[in-house]
Scaffold this active site. Structure first.
Site, short mmCIF file in Angstrom:
data_model
loop_
_atom_site.label_atom_id
_atom_site.label_comp_id
_atom_site.label_asym_id
_atom_site.label_seq_id
_atom_site.Cartn_x
_atom_site.Cartn_y
_atom_site.Cartn_z
N ASP A 176 0.89 -1.17 0.00
CA ASP A 176 0.00 0.00 0.00
C ASP A 176 0.92 1.21 0.00
O ASP A 176 1.80 1.33 0.86
CB ASP A 176 -0.87 0.01 1.26
CG ASP A 176 -1.88 -1.13 1.23
OD1 ASP A 176 -2.67 -1.24 2.17
OD2 ASP A 176 -1.86 -1.91 0.26
N ASP A 231 -13.19 -4.17 -1.39
CA ASP A 231 -12.95 -3.79 0.02
C ASP A 231 -14.23 -4.02 0.81
O ASP A 231 -15.01 -3.09 1.03
CB ASP A 231 -12.55 -2.32 0.10
CG ASP A 231 -11.26 -2.05 -0.65
OD1 ASP A 231 -11.18 -1.02 -1.37
OD2 ASP A 231 -10.34 -2.87 -0.56
O1 1PR Z 1 -10.61 2.89 -5.22
O2 1PR Z 1 -9.65 2.25 -7.43
O3 1PR Z 1 -8.72 4.19 -6.16
O4 1PR Z 1 -8.36 1.83 -5.40
C1 1PR Z 1 -7.89 2.06 -4.11
C2 1PR Z 1 -7.09 0.83 -3.74
O5 1PR Z 1 -6.38 1.10 -2.54
C3 1PR Z 1 -7.98 -0.35 -3.51
O6 1PR Z 1 -7.34 -1.53 -3.98
C4 1PR Z 1 -8.09 -0.42 -1.98
O7 1PR Z 1 -8.16 -1.78 -1.53
C5 1PR Z 1 -6.76 0.17 -1.55
N1 1PR Z 1 -6.88 0.93 -0.31
C6 1PR Z 1 -7.49 2.13 -0.18
N2 1PR Z 1 -7.33 2.53 1.11
C7 1PR Z 1 -6.62 1.60 1.75
C8 1PR Z 1 -6.20 1.65 3.17
O8 1PR Z 1 -5.59 0.70 3.69
N3 1PR Z 1 -6.53 2.77 3.83
N4 1PR Z 1 -5.61 -0.58 1.02
C9 1PR Z 1 -6.32 0.58 0.83
C10 1PR Z 1 -6.33 -1.69 1.31
C11 1PR Z 1 -5.66 -3.89 1.15
C12 1PR Z 1 -4.36 -4.53 0.79
C13 1PR Z 1 -3.67 -5.05 2.02
C14 1PR Z 1 -4.16 -6.44 2.27
C15 1PR Z 1 -3.16 -7.29 2.98
N5 1PR Z 1 -5.38 -2.64 1.72
O9 1PR Z 1 -3.59 -3.65 0.12
O10 1PR Z 1 -2.33 -5.05 1.76
O11 1PR Z 1 -5.34 -6.26 3.02
O12 1PR Z 1 -2.88 -6.73 4.21
P1 1PR Z 1 -2.22 -7.63 5.39
O13 1PR Z 1 -1.55 -8.82 4.75
O14 1PR Z 1 -1.22 -6.70 6.07
O15 1PR Z 1 -3.34 -8.00 6.30
P2 1PR Z 1 -9.37 2.87 -6.09
#
Ligand code: 1PR
Length: 548
Positions: free
Chosen positions: A242, A402
């Protein structure tokens, strides 16, 4: 006199030319780009990468007047290396398009059946040599052997008839589930692969090196070797980063804890777990089968070509030779300051040209699914998923979901698809459904994961990245009930994401929830568990993995 003198790359406009460029340069060679038919006369060897749809490749080549000069080049007997669609167009045609192929080899490209396996085929597999070659040919120089694994990413393939095998131009065949297909051809001056050597790690680089340094034309004498083609598919272990700008404006790898990326103990600073390009390189070297970047801050007011993620991809693609996916902000965008706007395909073009192999769409996919559902399933071609997949192929479009749990006491309390859950709700509810969100989980929408998964698959997405807000960053394991529910809803591959904390979490996602791939972030960034430990454990559970 370098082996790569006169080496050219045929770029028809949708191939992943940067990846091939970088792979060749990492081998110490120079490669030129064919820009006009005159360049064909200067070429001593040509690499022809194809990505995306068969029809788009043929039509682009027609439009750029590349077909005649290519046929003439082939007839001259000089070596050609076709990759993926660059191999498929050498056949007579494809189910994917009405445009005829070049017809050099007999056979047609067909869509994989999805009744017993995920389609597209996205992952690593072994090409089995089925061609008897003169002993002047030393196959060990190609690196292709019974253990070598290469990366495939395609929905269509040329079937390999294991019984009637008089196809002496077929070099290797590969089994994917219940079907066997031609994975490479070698006939006179033509060598071509369905898999992507430029994205198959060191094994793939060795094959490219062979073509440049040691390739020789095959005499007609080769003949088929009838033999069974065992399946050697292996599960993809994916490292995810991320990425966002911290308060000082630097692009860092961060990590949410249930999507909250700020660390209370660090004065509420954005968690900083490293630099994206360095981490990507480390994960590649540690054996990651794919690398994913999710940009979680929208560079809304940055002119498209200045988006920092593009430079991350340009840098990373110089030393990461496995597929890279990029997500975050993949949609049509309008710069509120300059008023300039770019279509979703133009945004995707920029990322593919910078070195991405797949783009991941999050929020925009939810809006497109809601529109499809309200239009009673009638597609109008306006969604970013339809537009990007029609140019680059479904296999280049991932949808990132998500979701978060909504607990109910009884399924009748909601119109959404709910499941009986072993992790009961805060008021001991026994059922839950999974509500989808947009804007990184900040806004919930009235659509569940079954509706979203089916809709995006219908719109042409090739794969689902299934996150889980409840599990994100908890190290408590994946949400297996969520994965099982989505796997039962679609036939495109599903990547399990969110919550991995120990190696057995990965094998549970595969063995108990039938995930096609497993992704993690936090445990890799914090070095709690390494990718090789995960792979060793999966191997001990008899799950096929690629060991580097
Ligand atoms: O809506 O098309 O602009 O995409 C935004 C992207 O950014 C989406 O893929 C969304 O999942 C991701 N995202 C947005 N905000 C966050 C946040 O964390 N605040 N990341 C985010 C979501 C999901 C994975 C994460 C896994 C594994 N994170 O990236 O790495 O859940 O995590 P872990 O192994 O540490 O548990 P758009």
């Amino acid at each position: 006199q370098s082996p790569s003198d006169g080496l050219y790359l045929l770029d028809y406009g949708a191939g992943n030319v940067r990846s091939v460029f970088n792979a060749i340069e990492s081998l110490g060679y120079k490669i030129n780009l064919i820009n006009s038919s005159a360049d064909f006369d200067k070429a001593k060897k040509i690499i022809f990468p194809g990505v995306g749809s068969f029809g788009h490749a043929i039509d682009s080549m027609k439009r750029k007047n590349l077909i005649e000069p290519l046929l003439k080049y082939i007839q001259s007997g000089r070596p050609l290396f076709g990759i993926c669609v660059g191999m498929q167009v050498l056949f007579q045609g494809s189910e994917e398009s009405d445009s005829p192929g070049l017809g050099i080899f007999p056979g047609r490209v067909e869509l994989f059946s999805s009744h017993s396996k995920s389609v597209p085929n996205i992952g690593w597999n072994n090409p089995v040599i089925v061609q008897s070659l003169p002993d002047t040919i030393d196959m060990s120089k190609t690196g292709i052997n019974s253990d070598s694994l290469y990366y495939y990413v395609h929905s269509y393939a040329v079937p390999y008839p294991e019984t009637q095998n008089n196809l002496n131009f077929v070099n290797t065949a590969t089994r994917y589930g219940d079907q066997t297909f031609i994975s490479s051809v070698w006939s006179k001056n033509i060598f071509a692969t369905q898999f992507h050597p430029e994205k198959s790690g060191e094994t793939g680089l060795k094959l490219l090196d062979f073509f440049i340094k040691d390739f020789t034309c095959l005499p007609e004498t080769s003949s088929p070797i009838p033999r069974p083609i065992p399946s050697r598919t292996s599960v993809r272990v994916i490292a995810c980063m991320d990425v966002r700008t911290n308060d000082q404006g630097d692009l860092v790898v961060t990590k949410g804890d249930q999507y909250d990326v700020r660390e209370a103990s660090q004065g509420n600073q954005v968690r900083n777990l490293g630099k994206p390009v360095q981490l990507a390189k480390r994960y590649y070297q540690e054996g990651a089968d794919e690398v994913t970047f999710l940009n979680i801050t929208s560079f809304r007011n940055t002119p498209l070509n200045d988006t920092p993620m593009l430079d991350v991809l340009r840098q990373a693609s110089k030393s990461v030779f496995v597929p890279m996916t990029v997500g975050g902000g993949i949609r049509s965008i309008t710069n509120e300051i300059s008023g300039e706007s770019w279509s979703a395909v133009q945004v995707a073009d920029a990322y593919f040209l910078a070195g991405a192999d797949k783009v991941s769409i999050g929020s925009d996919a939810v809006y497109s699914a809601e529109k499809l559902i309200s239009n009673k399933g009638i597609k109008d071609g306006s969604s970013s998923i339809e537009q990007i997949s029609s140019v680059y192929g479904s296999q280049a479009v991932v949808v990132s979901i998500d979701p978060k749990r909504v607990y109910v006491n009884d399924p009748s309390e909601t119109s959404h698809t709910s499941v009986l859950t072993t992790n009961k709700g805060p008021n001991n509810e026994s059922y839950c459904w999974f509500q989808c969100t947009v804007k990184g989980g900040r806004e919930s929408r009235d659509i569940d994961v079954v509706q979203l998964s089916k809709a995006v698959s219908e719109l042409g997405a090739g794969e689902i990245l299934l996150n889980c807000i409840d599990k994100d960053g908890t190290n408590s394991g994946y949400d297996l009930e969520l994965i099982k529910l989505v796997k039962s809803s679609v036939t495109i591959p599903v990547i399990a994401s969110s919550g991995a904390g120990k190696p057995s979490d990965f094998s549970d996602a595969i063995n108990l929830a039938n995930a096609d791939a497993v992704l993690a972030a936090g445990i890799f960034h914090r070095k709690e568990v390494s990718i090789s430990e995960v792979k060793e454990y999966l191997k001990s559970e008899n799950i096929g993995v690629r060991c580097v």
